[in-house]
Write a protein that holds these residues in place. Structure first.
Motif, PDB file in Angstrom:
ATOM      1  N   SER A  95     -18.990  32.542  72.985  1.00  0.00           N
ATOM      2  CA  SER A  95     -19.719  31.324  72.628  1.00  0.00           C
ATOM      3  C   SER A  95     -20.425  30.711  73.830  1.00  0.00           C
ATOM      4  O   SER A  95     -21.429  30.031  73.680  1.00  0.00           O
ATOM      5  CB  SER A  95     -18.771  30.297  71.995  1.00  0.00           C
ATOM      6  OG  SER A  95     -17.731  29.985  72.887  1.00  0.00           O
ATOM      7  N   LYS A  96     -19.906  30.966  75.035  1.00  0.00           N
ATOM      8  CA  LYS A  96     -20.527  30.458  76.264  1.00  0.00           C
ATOM      9  C   LYS A  96     -20.861  31.637  77.170  1.00  0.00           C
ATOM     10  O   LYS A  96     -20.106  32.601  77.264  1.00  0.00           O
ATOM     11  CB  LYS A  96     -19.579  29.502  76.988  1.00  0.00           C
ATOM     12  CG  LYS A  96     -19.345  28.223  76.229  1.00  0.00           C
ATOM     13  CD  LYS A  96     -18.483  27.276  77.015  1.00  0.00           C
ATOM     14  CE  LYS A  96     -18.244  26.020  76.179  1.00  0.00           C
ATOM     15  NZ  LYS A  96     -17.423  25.061  76.872  1.00  0.00           N
ATOM     16  N   SER A  97     -21.980  31.516  77.860  1.00  0.00           N
ATOM     17  CA  SER A  97     -22.435  32.566  78.758  1.00  0.00           C
ATOM     18  C   SER A  97     -21.558  32.642  80.010  1.00  0.00           C
ATOM     19  O   SER A  97     -21.014  31.639  80.467  1.00  0.00           O
ATOM     20  CB  SER A  97     -23.889  32.287  79.163  1.00  0.00           C
ATOM     21  OG  SER A  97     -24.348  33.270  80.049  1.00  0.00           O
ATOM     22  N   PRO A 102     -28.746  32.351  78.745  1.00  0.00           N
ATOM     23  CA  PRO A 102     -28.129  32.058  77.439  1.00  0.00           C
ATOM     24  C   PRO A 102     -27.455  33.292  76.842  1.00  0.00           C
ATOM     25  O   PRO A 102     -27.855  34.424  77.121  1.00  0.00           O
ATOM     26  CB  PRO A 102     -29.312  31.632  76.557  1.00  0.00           C
ATOM     27  CG  PRO A 102     -30.480  31.459  77.453  1.00  0.00           C
ATOM     28  CD  PRO A 102     -30.199  32.197  78.718  1.00  0.00           C
ATOM     29  N   VAL A 103     -26.453  33.082  76.017  1.00  0.00           N
ATOM     30  CA  VAL A 103     -25.794  34.184  75.309  1.00  0.00           C
ATOM     31  C   VAL A 103     -26.842  34.894  74.453  1.00  0.00           C
ATOM     32  O   VAL A 103     -27.609  34.261  73.735  1.00  0.00           O
ATOM     33  CB  VAL A 103     -24.643  33.655  74.423  1.00  0.00           C
ATOM     34  CG1 VAL A 103     -24.098  34.760  73.527  1.00  0.00           C
ATOM     35  CG2 VAL A 103     -23.546  33.054  75.276  1.00  0.00           C
TER      36      VAL A 103
END
Length: 135
Positions: A95-97, A102-103
């Motif tokens: 969910s977080k890079s 960004p992912v």
């Protein structure tokens, strides 16, 4: 659909390679041609930042799916729920890079996203990735 090498449209069925080494060589060849063609059609910042290209080869269908860095960040990208999640359910991507991007920013995710959106199964995909910077 975009045009690939030799006037053949990408994401079309081809003849699957007879062994995995042939598949790697064919994937490398196809992604190199696709990256050169893609670079020619990009302008400005998109062209300047295009540095990675990937192809996902579906061994069950013989199809090739292309991706580029930033591809899933473009307007109109249909984010596949298997990767990105949907309606509060998590996808397989974090969910977080883990870095400053960004992912989903990488070329590999773009190629797999395109394959999944066409009905491919993760277990049938093989990736080949190249640096696409002009030398």
């Amino acid at each position: 659909m975009s045009k690939g090498d030799g006037g053949v449209f990408v994401n079309t069925t081809g003849n699957p390679p007879e062994n995995s080494f042939d598949g790697v060589l064919l994937s490398l060849y196809k992604v190199t041609l696709w990256a050169a063609s893609k670079r020619e059609n990009l302008k400005g910042r998109e062209k300047k930042t295009f540095n990675t290209a990937s192809v996902a080869y579906d061994e069950s269908t013989g199809k090739f799916y292309y991706g580029r860095n930033g591809g899933c960040m473009q307007d109109g990208c249909q984010r596949n729920p298997i990767l990105f999640g949907q309606d509060g359910a998590d996808g397989i991507l974090p969910s977080k890079s883990f870095n400053n991007y960004p992912v989903g920013n990488c070329a590999e995710v773009d190629a797999i996203n395109n394959a999944l959106n066409d009905g491919a199964k993760l277990e049938n995909l093989h990736l080949t990735t190249i640096h696409a910077t002009k030398s």
